[in-house]
Design an enzyme around this catalytic site. Structure first.
Site, mmCIF file in Angstrom:
data_model
loop_
_atom_site.group_PDB
_atom_site.id
_atom_site.type_symbol
_atom_site.label_atom_id
_atom_site.label_comp_id
_atom_site.label_asym_id
_atom_site.label_seq_id
_atom_site.Cartn_x
_atom_site.Cartn_y
_atom_site.Cartn_z
ATOM 1 N N MET A 74 -1.131 7.732 11.813
ATOM 2 C CA MET A 74 -0.246 8.726 12.441
ATOM 3 C C MET A 74 0.514 9.493 11.357
ATOM 4 S SD MET A 74 0.956 7.277 16.049
ATOM 5 C CE MET A 74 2.285 6.249 15.491
ATOM 6 N N LEU A 94 2.419 9.153 5.366
ATOM 7 C CA LEU A 94 1.628 8.181 4.606
ATOM 8 C C LEU A 94 2.433 7.511 3.492
ATOM 9 C CD1 LEU A 94 -1.680 10.273 4.297
ATOM 10 C CD2 LEU A 94 -1.098 8.547 6.023
ATOM 11 N N HIS A 138 -0.923 2.771 3.826
ATOM 12 C CA HIS A 138 -2.057 3.596 4.262
ATOM 13 C C HIS A 138 -3.046 3.793 3.099
ATOM 14 C CE1 HIS A 138 1.214 5.256 7.035
ATOM 15 N NE2 HIS A 138 0.298 4.842 7.884
ATOM 16 N N GLN A 176 0.499 6.627 23.191
ATOM 17 C CA GLN A 176 0.894 5.268 22.805
ATOM 18 C C GLN A 176 2.410 5.117 22.639
ATOM 19 O OE1 GLN A 176 -1.406 5.514 19.012
ATOM 20 N NE2 GLN A 176 0.267 4.318 18.164
ATOM 21 N N GLY A 193 -4.525 -2.164 9.222
ATOM 22 C CA GLY A 193 -3.618 -3.045 8.490
ATOM 23 C C GLY A 193 -3.265 -4.295 9.272
ATOM 24 N N ASP A 218 -0.053 -4.381 11.638
ATOM 25 C CA ASP A 218 -0.097 -4.266 13.101
ATOM 26 C C ASP A 218 -1.134 -5.275 13.619
ATOM 27 O OD1 ASP A 218 1.605 -1.680 13.697
ATOM 28 O OD2 ASP A 218 0.427 -1.271 11.919
ATOM 29 N N MET A 229 5.948 -2.086 4.152
ATOM 30 C CA MET A 229 5.995 -0.618 4.184
ATOM 31 C C MET A 229 5.708 -0.127 5.595
ATOM 32 S SD MET A 229 4.389 0.677 0.670
ATOM 33 C CE MET A 229 5.078 0.102 -0.870
ATOM 34 N N SER A 262 6.131 3.718 8.136
ATOM 35 C CA SER A 262 6.567 5.124 8.238
ATOM 36 C C SER A 262 7.992 5.200 8.779
ATOM 37 C CB SER A 262 5.640 5.898 9.169
ATOM 38 O OG SER A 262 4.315 5.769 8.731
HETATM 39 P P1 AMP Z 1 0.209 4.066 11.462
HETATM 40 O O1 AMP Z 1 0.160 5.358 10.739
HETATM 41 O O2 AMP Z 1 1.553 3.408 11.438
HETATM 42 O O3 AMP Z 1 -0.409 4.149 12.840
HETATM 43 O O4 AMP Z 1 -0.719 3.075 10.632
HETATM 44 C C1 AMP Z 1 -2.047 3.393 10.322
HETATM 45 C C2 AMP Z 1 -2.714 2.188 9.728
HETATM 46 O O5 AMP Z 1 -2.019 1.777 8.554
HETATM 47 C C3 AMP Z 1 -2.688 0.969 10.678
HETATM 48 O O6 AMP Z 1 -3.940 0.313 10.593
HETATM 49 C C4 AMP Z 1 -1.578 0.127 10.109
HETATM 50 O O7 AMP Z 1 -1.715 -1.252 10.397
HETATM 51 C C5 AMP Z 1 -1.742 0.396 8.622
HETATM 52 N N1 AMP Z 1 -0.497 0.068 7.921
HETATM 53 C C6 AMP Z 1 0.757 0.457 8.233
HETATM 54 N N2 AMP Z 1 1.652 -0.096 7.387
HETATM 55 C C7 AMP Z 1 0.949 -0.861 6.520
HETATM 56 C C8 AMP Z 1 1.294 -1.692 5.417
HETATM 57 N N3 AMP Z 1 2.564 -1.860 5.034
HETATM 58 N N4 AMP Z 1 0.310 -2.324 4.751
HETATM 59 C C9 AMP Z 1 -0.994 -2.172 5.142
HETATM 60 N N5 AMP Z 1 -1.391 -1.397 6.167
HETATM 61 C C10 AMP Z 1 -0.440 -0.754 6.848
#
Ligand code: AMP
Length: 279
Positions: A30, A33, A37, A61, A147, A150, A184, A186
């Site tokens: 989303m 970054l 990510h 969502q 990641g 989640d 980490m 967002s």
């Molecule tokens: P998001 O942009 O929050 O929807 O996350 C996109 C992807 O990045 C998802 O698969 C998350 O699990 C992964 N992600 C978010 N934060 C982290 C982190 N600190 N370490 C590893 N992967 C992450």
């Protein structure tokens, strides 16, 4: 890096690449970054020929319209980060590209979308599976990278892949943390200086649980963590659970093959989640 904003053009482009024998790795995000990510992109680049990242703030969502409205969208910055990372293609659709009016989506995920995050954010995982399925249909990745941050989301998407028999392999990548342990996210940019320090209680509770794992039984591990969190100021704990790593059902013994501790808490208006694999 090539940027696509329409699914049809991206789909055509990737089909041609696939016909030449290239494998595709996909990372849905989303945006906003960070290094978490970027670690997924690096993992994808080490395993596949073409790395495709999507940035789409998926409205279905979000359970709170304010949260959707306020979600960070630093798109110029994100594009610069992706240009400096091993990303070959960015898919950047708008809402009208991904959704037509009056669409319905319902997948039976059993208990998996009703517990933990699903209980607090009803409908969240229906929205997640809806968008991930649409993105998979466009990109048709060989591998998709998510990641561990989640954890429940990974299990939900795995279940969807099983139910719908989708031809994609899912890879779970480790949580990337700040040097002091904060996972980490967002959403970390919302934290004030004081809240940023208060937020450390999440990762510390998890690390403590892992280090005490052999010493205590499940209920003691849980109460030790919850007590340590509750004496801290500024934290509203939503849940701390030790669960079966596959079903995510809370456990009372250490019997299951894999165990994971999961936490969610609010620090003022910011909601954070984290987890650690215990076994
Ligand atoms: P998001 O942009 O929050 O929807 O996350 C996109 C992807 O990045 C998802 O698969 C998350 O699990 C992964 N992600 C978010 N934060 C982290 C982190 N600190 N370490 C590893 N992967 C992450």
């Amino acid at each position: 890096m090539e940027i696509f904003t329409t699914g049809a053009l991206l789909s055509d482009y990737l089909k041609k690449k696939k016909n030449t024998g290239k494998t595709i790795g996909f990372i849905p995000t989303m945006g906003a970054l960070h290094d978490g990510h970027l670690s997924l992109l690096k993992n994808a680049a080490s395993k596949t020929d073409l790395v495709v990242c999507s940035i789409f703030v998926n409205p279905t969502q979000f359970t709170d319209p304010k949260d959707l409205e306020n979600y960070p969208r630093p798109i110029e910055k994100d594009i610069r980060k992706l240009e400096d990372s091993p990303c070959d293609i960015l898919f950047l659709p708008d809402v009208a590209e991904m959704y037509s009016k009056g669409e319905v989506w319902q997948i039976d995920l059993g208990d998996l979308d009703k517990i933990l995050e699903g209980k607090i954010r009803p409908g969240h995982y229906q929205g997640v599976t809806q968008i991930v399925k649409k993105l998979f249909d466009i990109v048709k990745p060989d591998y998709a990278f998510f990641g561990q941050k989640d954890y429940q989301q990974f299990m939900v998407i795995s279940k969807m892949v099983d139910i719908l028999k989708l031809d994609v392999k899912l890879i779970m990548c480790s949580i990337i943390r700040e040097p002091d342990g904060l996972a980490m996210s967002s959403r970390n940019i919302y934290l004030s200086k004081t809240e940023r320090i208060q937020a450390l209680v999440l990762s510390r509770a998890l690390i403590r649980t892992k280090s005490e794992f052999d010493q205590y039984d499940i209920s003691e591990l849980k109460s030790n963590a919850v007590n340590a969190i509750n004496i801290r100021e500024g934290i509203q704990l939503e849940y701390f659970e030790i669960c079966d790593g596959e079903t995510l059902m809370p456990v009372s013994s250490k019997q299951p093959k894999s165990l994971v501790a999961l936490i969610a808490a609010r620090i003022s208006h910011t909601r954070l989640i984290d987890n650690i694999i215990l076994k």
